[in-house]
Design a protein around this motif. Structure first.
Motif, PDB file in Angstrom:
ATOM      1  N   ILE A   1       0.834  -1.204   0.000  1.00 48.06           N
ATOM      2  CA  ILE A   1       0.000   0.000   0.000  1.00 48.06           C
ATOM      3  C   ILE A   1       0.865   1.249   0.000  1.00 48.06           C
ATOM      4  O   ILE A   1       0.595   2.224  -0.722  1.00 48.06           O
ATOM      5  CB  ILE A   1      -0.950  -0.005   1.213  1.00 48.06           C
ATOM      6  N   GLU A   2       1.916   1.244   0.795  1.00 50.38           N
ATOM      7  CA  GLU A   2       2.792   2.410   0.899  1.00 50.38           C
ATOM      8  C   GLU A   2       3.457   2.733  -0.441  1.00 50.38           C
ATOM      9  O   GLU A   2       3.595   3.900  -0.813  1.00 50.38           O
ATOM     10  CB  GLU A   2       3.849   2.185   1.976  1.00 50.38           C
ATOM     11  N   VAL A   3       3.877   1.704  -1.155  1.00 55.62           N
ATOM     12  CA  VAL A   3       4.513   1.931  -2.456  1.00 55.62           C
ATOM     13  C   VAL A   3       3.516   2.521  -3.445  1.00 55.62           C
ATOM     14  O   VAL A   3       3.853   3.426  -4.222  1.00 55.62           O
ATOM     15  CB  VAL A   3       5.135   0.625  -2.994  1.00 55.62           C
ATOM     16  N   ALA A   4       2.279   2.018  -3.425  1.00 57.20           N
ATOM     17  CA  ALA A   4       1.259   2.576  -4.316  1.00 57.20           C
ATOM     18  C   ALA A   4       1.019   4.050  -3.993  1.00 57.20           C
ATOM     19  O   ALA A   4       0.932   4.896  -4.905  1.00 57.20           O
ATOM     20  CB  ALA A   4      -0.039   1.787  -4.179  1.00 57.20           C
ATOM     21  N   TYR A   5       0.925   4.368  -2.714  1.00 59.58           N
ATOM     22  CA  TYR A   5       0.701   5.746  -2.284  1.00 59.58           C
ATOM     23  C   TYR A   5       1.863   6.647  -2.721  1.00 59.58           C
ATOM     24  O   TYR A   5       1.655   7.722  -3.287  1.00 59.58           O
ATOM     25  CB  TYR A   5       0.538   5.800  -0.766  1.00 59.58           C
ATOM     26  N   GLN A   6       3.082   6.162  -2.484  1.00 54.53           N
ATOM     27  CA  GLN A   6       4.250   6.958  -2.839  1.00 54.53           C
ATOM     28  C   GLN A   6       4.363   7.147  -4.340  1.00 54.53           C
ATOM     29  O   GLN A   6       4.774   8.213  -4.822  1.00 54.53           O
ATOM     30  CB  GLN A   6       5.526   6.314  -2.294  1.00 54.53           C
ATOM     31  N   SER A   7       3.978   6.137  -5.107  1.00 51.64           N
ATOM     32  CA  SER A   7       4.042   6.266  -6.563  1.00 51.64           C
ATOM     33  C   SER A   7       3.118   7.378  -7.050  1.00 51.64           C
ATOM     34  O   SER A   7       3.479   8.134  -7.970  1.00 51.64           O
ATOM     35  CB  SER A   7       3.676   4.937  -7.240  1.00 51.64           C
TER      36      SER A   7
ATOM     37  N   ASP B   1       4.645  10.631  -6.315  1.00 51.12           N
ATOM     38  CA  ASP B   1       5.768  10.884  -7.214  1.00 51.12           C
ATOM     39  C   ASP B   1       5.336  11.144  -8.651  1.00 51.12           C
ATOM     40  O   ASP B   1       6.175  11.248  -9.556  1.00 51.12           O
ATOM     41  CB  ASP B   1       6.737   9.690  -7.193  1.00 51.12           C
ATOM     42  N   GLY B   2       4.033  11.210  -8.874  1.00 48.15           N
ATOM     43  CA  GLY B   2       3.532  11.545 -10.206  1.00 48.15           C
ATOM     44  C   GLY B   2       3.285  10.370 -11.123  1.00 48.15           C
ATOM     45  O   GLY B   2       3.059  10.561 -12.330  1.00 48.15           O
ATOM     46  N   GLN B   3       3.286   9.153 -10.569  1.00 48.40           N
ATOM     47  CA  GLN B   3       3.043   7.961 -11.400  1.00 48.40           C
ATOM     48  C   GLN B   3       1.535   7.736 -11.553  1.00 48.40           C
ATOM     49  O   GLN B   3       0.975   6.747 -11.093  1.00 48.40           O
ATOM     50  CB  GLN B   3       3.719   6.744 -10.776  1.00 48.40           C
ATOM     51  N   THR B   4       0.897   8.684 -12.214  1.00 46.24           N
ATOM     52  CA  THR B   4      -0.560   8.646 -12.370  1.00 46.24           C
ATOM     53  C   THR B   4      -0.980   8.744 -13.838  1.00 46.24           C
ATOM     54  O   THR B   4      -2.147   8.982 -14.131  1.00 46.24           O
ATOM     55  CB  THR B   4      -1.206   9.802 -11.590  1.00 46.24           C
ATOM     56  N   LYS B   5      -0.038   8.534 -14.742  1.00 45.84           N
ATOM     57  CA  LYS B   5      -0.312   8.672 -16.173  1.00 45.84           C
ATOM     58  C   LYS B   5      -0.358   7.301 -16.842  1.00 45.84           C
ATOM     59  O   LYS B   5      -0.195   6.269 -16.211  1.00 45.84           O
ATOM     60  CB  LYS B   5       0.764   9.549 -16.829  1.00 45.84           C
ATOM     61  N   TYR B   6      -0.562   7.314 -18.151  1.00 44.61           N
ATOM     62  CA  TYR B   6      -0.560   6.077 -18.920  1.00 44.61           C
ATOM     63  C   TYR B   6       0.788   5.363 -18.809  1.00 44.61           C
ATOM     64  O   TYR B   6       1.840   5.984 -18.645  1.00 44.61           O
ATOM     65  CB  TYR B   6      -0.799   6.352 -20.405  1.00 44.61           C
ATOM     66  N   THR B   7       0.723   4.032 -18.916  1.00 44.70           N
ATOM     67  CA  THR B   7       1.929   3.234 -19.121  1.00 44.70           C
ATOM     68  C   THR B   7       1.784   2.546 -20.478  1.00 44.70           C
ATOM     69  O   THR B   7       0.712   2.614 -21.099  1.00 44.70           O
ATOM     70  CB  THR B   7       2.103   2.160 -18.029  1.00 44.70           C
ATOM     71  N   PRO B   8       2.824   1.859 -20.962  1.00 43.45           N
ATOM     72  CA  PRO B   8       2.633   1.048 -22.168  1.00 43.45           C
ATOM     73  C   PRO B   8       1.489   0.054 -21.968  1.00 43.45           C
ATOM     74  O   PRO B   8       1.226  -0.401 -20.848  1.00 43.45           O
ATOM     75  CB  PRO B   8       3.976   0.327 -22.313  1.00 43.45           C
ATOM     76  N   ALA B   9       0.815  -0.301 -23.040  1.00 44.71           N
ATOM     77  CA  ALA B   9      -0.329  -1.214 -22.945  1.00 44.71           C
ATOM     78  C   ALA B   9       0.073  -2.557 -22.332  1.00 44.71           C
ATOM     79  O   ALA B   9      -0.730  -3.188 -21.644  1.00 44.71           O
ATOM     80  CB  ALA B   9      -0.930  -1.433 -24.327  1.00 44.71           C
ATOM     81  N   ALA B  10       1.303  -2.980 -22.543  1.00 41.87           N
ATOM     82  CA  ALA B  10       1.773  -4.263 -22.013  1.00 41.87           C
ATOM     83  C   ALA B  10       2.203  -4.171 -20.561  1.00 41.87           C
ATOM     84  O   ALA B  10       2.510  -5.200 -19.945  1.00 41.87           O
ATOM     85  CB  ALA B  10       2.939  -4.774 -22.849  1.00 41.87           C
ATOM     86  N   GLY B  11       2.216  -2.960 -20.001  1.00 39.69           N
ATOM     87  CA  GLY B  11       2.608  -2.792 -18.613  1.00 39.69           C
ATOM     88  C   GLY B  11       3.956  -2.103 -18.467  1.00 39.69           C
ATOM     89  O   GLY B  11       4.704  -1.945 -19.435  1.00 39.69           O
TER      90      GLY B  11
END
Length: 393
Positions: free
Chosen positions: A49-55, A58-68
């Motif tokens: 949970i903490e890693v998800a929150y920190q991500s 840190d701005g990790q809220t955008k698209y990623t590649p379709a494959a992950g």
């Protein structure tokens, strides 16, 4: 409005119907004990949970590649090598929105109308429906109870036709909790190689095994079966991340590329912060998982022992997952002819929710989840015992 023919073929979910009825009774203030859960009763471990929150911070809220995320796909390759002796490149892996989504995508890209997919009974409820949604035909092969519900290589060979595209293999199994041995898998693999059919190996319960049971991935047995196998896994069950919706599939690059293309036009990508959480689940401490397995082991033994003390119910000891699959045939009557009818009366009269076997291809079995507290297990099975004794008077 007229709906598409493909959705008209779908069978309503017995699991959802029982769950909905149980919730309705609870809302009326009735104390219902439910053994229907298909998910751990633990919360997701705090470090994940903490890693998800920190991500997200840190701005990790955008698209990623379709494959992950590339980082996650690389970690999945490392996990498959370390845990399953499977050597994949990143290009062989696609991250999906849950293992269910991975399975759905597989059927969509490998099946043409009229293709046959072999499904052992008992089966997870969504296999047949996903096959039908891909315009293919489910072909059922019954795993005999005396063989712990596992199909044999001989049964498989007899069911293959020139239309057979794939076999679905689920080990450890939902609903039976059974685990195929290496020798059994070798025999099945030999048939699949000889007949040149694909294997879809659903290994989502891989980490939940007991009594020293070894999980073996059929893809690890030899190069020929490796080429024909699509390995499906995820983090829902081992890390109690059912709501995070992250699973993955590894296999032939051509099939994986097709799945990536399909995902790009449907989900775009799996949820970004959930992918970062999954990376932590796979690479971080495994202590919460180990503790959960120890607790499930205690509950497993308690539930099965208590069930087998009830006259008319028999239940083999499962060696994987978190389900007990009990035979209630001796309790069926002219008035209560199926496990569905029996489960409905149990819920109505004893306020205990179980999943009837029709959801998994059987009219004489019920599935009970021990992903609940020991207190609920003891109280709920006592209610079942009292209900059975009262019914037999």
């Amino acid at each position: 409005m007229k709906l598409s023919k493909r959705v008209e073929t779908l069978t309503p979910s017995t699991t959802l119907a029982i769950t909905a009825k149980a919730k309705e009774l609870k809302q009326q203030g009735i104390n219902v004990i439910s053994f229907g859960a298909g998910e751990p009763d633990y919360n997701t471990p705090e470090h994940i949970i903490e890693v998800a929150y920190q991500s997200m911070k840190d701005g990790q809220t955008k698209y990623t590649p379709a494959a992950g995320l590339p980082e996650l796909r690389k970690a999945i390759c490392a996990k498959l090598k370390a845990d399953n002796n499977l050597q994949y490149e990143v290009a062989n892996v696609c991250v999906c929105s849950g293992a269910k989504h991975a399975l759905y995508n597989i059927f969509q890209v490998i099946c043409n109308p009229g293709d046959e997919v072999i499904i052992p009974i008992p089966f997870w409820v969504s296999y047949p429906e996903q096959v039908k949604l891909a315009s293919a035909v489910p072909v059922y092969v019954e795993g005999i109870e005396s063989n712990l519900f596992k199909i044999t290589a001989e049964q498989l060979g007899a069911s293959i036709t020139d239309k057979t595209k794939a076999l679905i293999l689920n080990s450890p199994s939902n609903p039976s909790g059974t685990v195929y041995s290496k020798e059994e898998l070798e025999a099945i693999a030999a048939v699949c190689v000889e007949k040149d059919i694909l294997v879809i190996s659903d290994e989502i319960y891989e980490k939940l095994v007991y009594d020293g049971t070894e999980h073996v991935s059929i893809a690890s047995l030899n190069d020929e079966i490796f080429k024909r196998t699509l390995v499906v896994n995820g983090v829902s069950k081992p890390y109690s991340m059912t709501g995070w919706r992250i699973g993955y599939v590894a296999g032939d690059k051509e099939i994986i590329n097709a799945i990536i293309d399909l995902s790009s036009h449907s989900t775009s990508n799996p949820t970004t912060m959930a992918q970062w959480a999954t990376l932590e689940a796979i690479t971080g401490t495994q202590e919460p998982l180990n503790e959960m397995v120890l607790e499930f082991d205690k509950r497993r033994k308690a539930m099965v022992d208590l069930l087998n003390q009830i006259d008319g119910i028999s239940c083999a000891m499962p060696t994987g997952a978190f389900y007990a699959y009990a035979n209630v045939q001796e309790l069926l009557t002219d008035d209560v002819k199926t496990a569905d009818a029996w489960a409905a009366k149990l819920l109505e009269e004893a306020n205990v929710a179980v999943i009837p076997g029709s959801a998994f291809g059987s009219d004489i079995h019920i599935r009970l989840s021990y992903a609940t507290s020991m207190k609920n297990i003891e109280a709920g099975i006592q209610r079942i015992k009292e209900y059975v004794e009262a019914s037999n008077k």
